[in-house]
Write a protein that holds these residues in place. Structure first.
Motif, PDB file in Angstrom:
ATOM      1  N   THR A 467     -98.588  44.300   4.367  1.00 37.16           N
ATOM      2  CA  THR A 467     -99.164  42.947   4.354  1.00 37.16           C
ATOM      3  C   THR A 467     -99.857  42.710   3.015  1.00 37.16           C
ATOM      4  O   THR A 467    -100.702  43.511   2.603  1.00 37.16           O
ATOM      5  CB  THR A 467    -100.167  42.786   5.504  1.00 37.16           C
ATOM      6  OG1 THR A 467     -99.521  43.097   6.736  1.00 37.16           O
ATOM      7  CG2 THR A 467    -100.703  41.370   5.561  1.00 37.16           C
ATOM      8  N   PRO A 468     -99.529  41.638   2.299  1.00 37.99           N
ATOM      9  CA  PRO A 468    -100.179  41.400   0.995  1.00 37.99           C
ATOM     10  C   PRO A 468    -101.666  41.097   1.179  1.00 37.99           C
ATOM     11  O   PRO A 468    -102.092  40.504   2.175  1.00 37.99           O
ATOM     12  CB  PRO A 468     -99.422  40.189   0.441  1.00 37.99           C
ATOM     13  CG  PRO A 468     -98.856  39.502   1.654  1.00 37.99           C
ATOM     14  CD  PRO A 468     -98.525  40.602   2.617  1.00 37.99           C
ATOM     15  N   VAL A 469    -102.426  41.466   0.169  1.00 35.86           N
ATOM     16  CA  VAL A 469    -103.869  41.243   0.188  1.00 35.86           C
ATOM     17  C   VAL A 469    -104.160  39.810  -0.229  1.00 35.86           C
ATOM     18  O   VAL A 469    -103.663  39.331  -1.258  1.00 35.86           O
ATOM     19  CB  VAL A 469    -104.578  42.231  -0.757  1.00 35.86           C
ATOM     20  CG1 VAL A 469    -106.079  41.990  -0.743  1.00 35.86           C
ATOM     21  CG2 VAL A 469    -104.268  43.671  -0.329  1.00 35.86           C
ATOM     22  N   THR A 470    -104.918  39.074   0.539  1.00 33.55           N
ATOM     23  CA  THR A 470    -105.292  37.688   0.251  1.00 33.55           C
ATOM     24  C   THR A 470    -106.793  37.525   0.463  1.00 33.55           C
ATOM     25  O   THR A 470    -107.425  38.331   1.160  1.00 33.55           O
ATOM     26  CB  THR A 470    -104.535  36.703   1.160  1.00 33.55           C
ATOM     27  OG1 THR A 470    -104.837  37.001   2.527  1.00 33.55           O
ATOM     28  CG2 THR A 470    -103.031  36.798   0.938  1.00 33.55           C
ATOM     29  N   GLY A 471    -107.323  36.505  -0.117  1.00 31.82           N
ATOM     30  CA  GLY A 471    -108.737  36.238   0.039  1.00 31.82           C
ATOM     31  C   GLY A 471    -109.047  35.631   1.391  1.00 31.82           C
ATOM     32  O   GLY A 471    -108.201  34.994   2.021  1.00 31.82           O
ATOM     33  N   VAL A 473    -110.398  33.057   3.998  1.00 27.64           N
ATOM     34  CA  VAL A 473    -110.506  31.597   4.024  1.00 27.64           C
ATOM     35  C   VAL A 473    -111.253  31.183   5.278  1.00 27.64           C
ATOM     36  O   VAL A 473    -111.337  31.931   6.261  1.00 27.64           O
ATOM     37  CB  VAL A 473    -109.116  30.936   3.988  1.00 27.64           C
ATOM     38  CG1 VAL A 473    -108.388  31.276   2.697  1.00 27.64           C
ATOM     39  CG2 VAL A 473    -108.287  31.374   5.192  1.00 27.64           C
TER      40      VAL A 473
END
Length: 489
Positions: A467-471, A473
């Motif tokens: 799973t890509p790392v995202t900020g 929200v």
């Protein structure tokens, strides 16, 4: 989540702990609670801090009793009105937290030895007994004056047994009177010969006699008792008494009697069914039902060794008093075993709302120990201490190479052949490790893996590293029926 596994904190504030106001008139307080004897007990020990343990149904009298004892003895009294398990056991832990030097227990008691040494006095109360009516009931049920009979009673009626025996002895030649097995005073000598202690009572048997020869006449209970499980003391006697011997119960108020033979048969049949359920079980939940009774740690280790030797998985659970809501949180457990005093182990049966059966330690012993005698030959032991080494009823596990472990066994519930245990006791008596069979067989017989594979939902897939790392929200706000960003429709 906390309330799922234990009682919520608000329940303790909302629960009515006993009736409001006095339950006993002030004029009868000294007689009912035997305050003169308790004053002597406190003065003889020279105690300055004493704990008073009341069950919930007697808390209405607790303040008046404590005030009367403080005024008479000059000692500080602490009221223990809330126990984590059962009110019939001595709450030595609560007494120690209050710094008490002695404890006075009021109400019904199991008379189990406490886990820690502490001077204890018991007050059962004195329920009125119609001696003439009970004597006539005894004569009606025991026409043979030479038949051996023992007089039993609930704790609150024990004070009247000797007076009842006095009315009956001119005619009945072999009459035995039981008495509560109260702890002996500190420094007193044991009687010689020592009476037999069983079921929380003492039986002064003559030399060469045994309790299995006697019938029983029990004074206690109500005129219309719907279920003997509601009275753990009577259930304990019916289960442990010798099968085939007469057993009658008598209401102390009216003299109404009942033959308990049929009821005892139903109780024993229920217990044999629980043994079969324990033999079919693959996961066993061991419920810690006491912390104040002696040898409970040793008994817990013994039960864990039993389940391991029989190829079962066991989990120790400390949940306080067992309730259907608490135990329903563990659906993978097939049976529960309540490690408690004799009265506490029989108490949870009447509700009938438990998701899984709740057994006593004796049923687990009969299910997991192949050396245990077959039904009808083995006694039903009501106290877990009778199962431990040093007891005359203790039956050790067979050696690992014994043929008893490989004896074919068929389930009386499912009709299927039970496989032999996948685990056996170790040859080293000082080690509790068990000898595993091949690894593939062990994995296939894992109860937890089988339960997980049978569920339709097994949890979220972690997908670590995929799973890509995202900020982070901001999520939705509002309630599910109308979030703020949905507008009006």
């Amino acid at each position: 989540m906390e309330s799922t596994f234990s009682s919520p904190a608000e329940a303790a504030l909302q629960r009515e702990a006993g009736a409001a106001g006095l339950l006993t008139p002030l004029a009868d307080l000294d007689r009912v609670y035997e305050l003169e004897r308790i004053v002597g007990f406190v003065r003889d020990l020279g105690c300055q801090r004493v704990a008073l343990q009341f069950p919930d149904q007697l808390l209405g009298d607790a303040r008046a009793v404590a005030t009367r004892l403080e005024e008479t003895t000059g000692s500080k009294m602490f009221i223990l009105g809330d126990t984590a398990y059962g009110s019939c056991c001595v709450d030595v832990l609560g007494a120690e937290q209050a710094g008490a030097q002695a404890l006075v227990h009021f109400g019904p008691a199991c008379l189990s030895p406490p886990a820690r040494p502490l001077p204890v006095a018991f007050v059962f109360g004195q329920r009125s007994v119609a001696l003439e009516l009970c004597a006539k009931a005894f004569e009606a049920q025991n026409p043979d004056p030479t038949a051996p009979v023992v007089l039993l009673s609930e704790p609150a009626c024990a004070h009247a047994l000797e007076a009842l025996a006095t009315l009956l002895r001119p005619r009945y030649l072999d009459l035995l009177v039981s008495s509560p097995a109260l702890p002996l005073p500190v420094g007193s000598l044991k009687p010689d010969p020592e009476p037999l202690e069983r079921f929380g009572r003492r039986f002064p048997l003559a030399p060469g006699r045994c309790l299995e020869e006697y019938g029983a006449f029990y004074v206690g209970g109500r005129e219309a008792l719907p279920d003997p499980d509601l009275c753990p003391d009577l259930s304990r006697l019916l289960l442990g008494w010798a099968p085939g011997r007469p057993f009658f119960s008598c209401c102390p108020d009216t003299g109404w009697t009942q033959d308990e033979g049929a009821q005892a048969g139903r109780l024993r049949a229920r217990r044999r069914y629980l043994v079969e359920r324990a033999r079919d079980a693959r996961v066993v939940g061991l419920l810690a039902g006491t912390l104040g009774v002696a040898r409970h740690r040793e008994a817990l280790a013994h039960l864990r060794n039993l389940t391991q030797a029989a190829g079962k998985r066991s989990y120790v659970l400390a949940l306080g008093r067992p309730t259907p809501a608490k135990l329903a949180n563990f659906p993978e457990v097939d049976v529960f075993v309540l490690l408690a005093c004799p009265l506490g182990a029989l108490a949870p049966q009447p509700s009938g709302g438990f998701f899984r059966p709740v057994l006593a330690p004796c049923e687990l012993e009969a299910a997991c120990n192949p050396a245990w005698p077959p039904p009808g030959l083995a006694p039903h032991l009501t106290h877990y201490a009778d199962l431990l080494p040093g007891s005359p009823f203790h039956v050790p596990l067979p050696p690992p190479d014994s043929e008893l472990w490989d004896t074919p066994d068929v389930s009386l519930i499912t009709g299927e052949l039970r496989p032999p245990p996948a685990w056996k006791p170790s040859n080293d008596p000082g080690c509790l490790a068990l000898t595993p069979r091949p690894q593939l067989e062990l994995v296939e017989s894992s109860p937890a893996a089988s339960f997980l594979s049978s569920r339709s939902w097994q949890g979220l897939q972690p997908c670590l590293g995929q799973t890509p790392v995202t900020g982070a929200v901001s999520g939705r706000r509002g309630i599910a029926i109308a979030y703020e960003d949905e507008g009006s429709s």
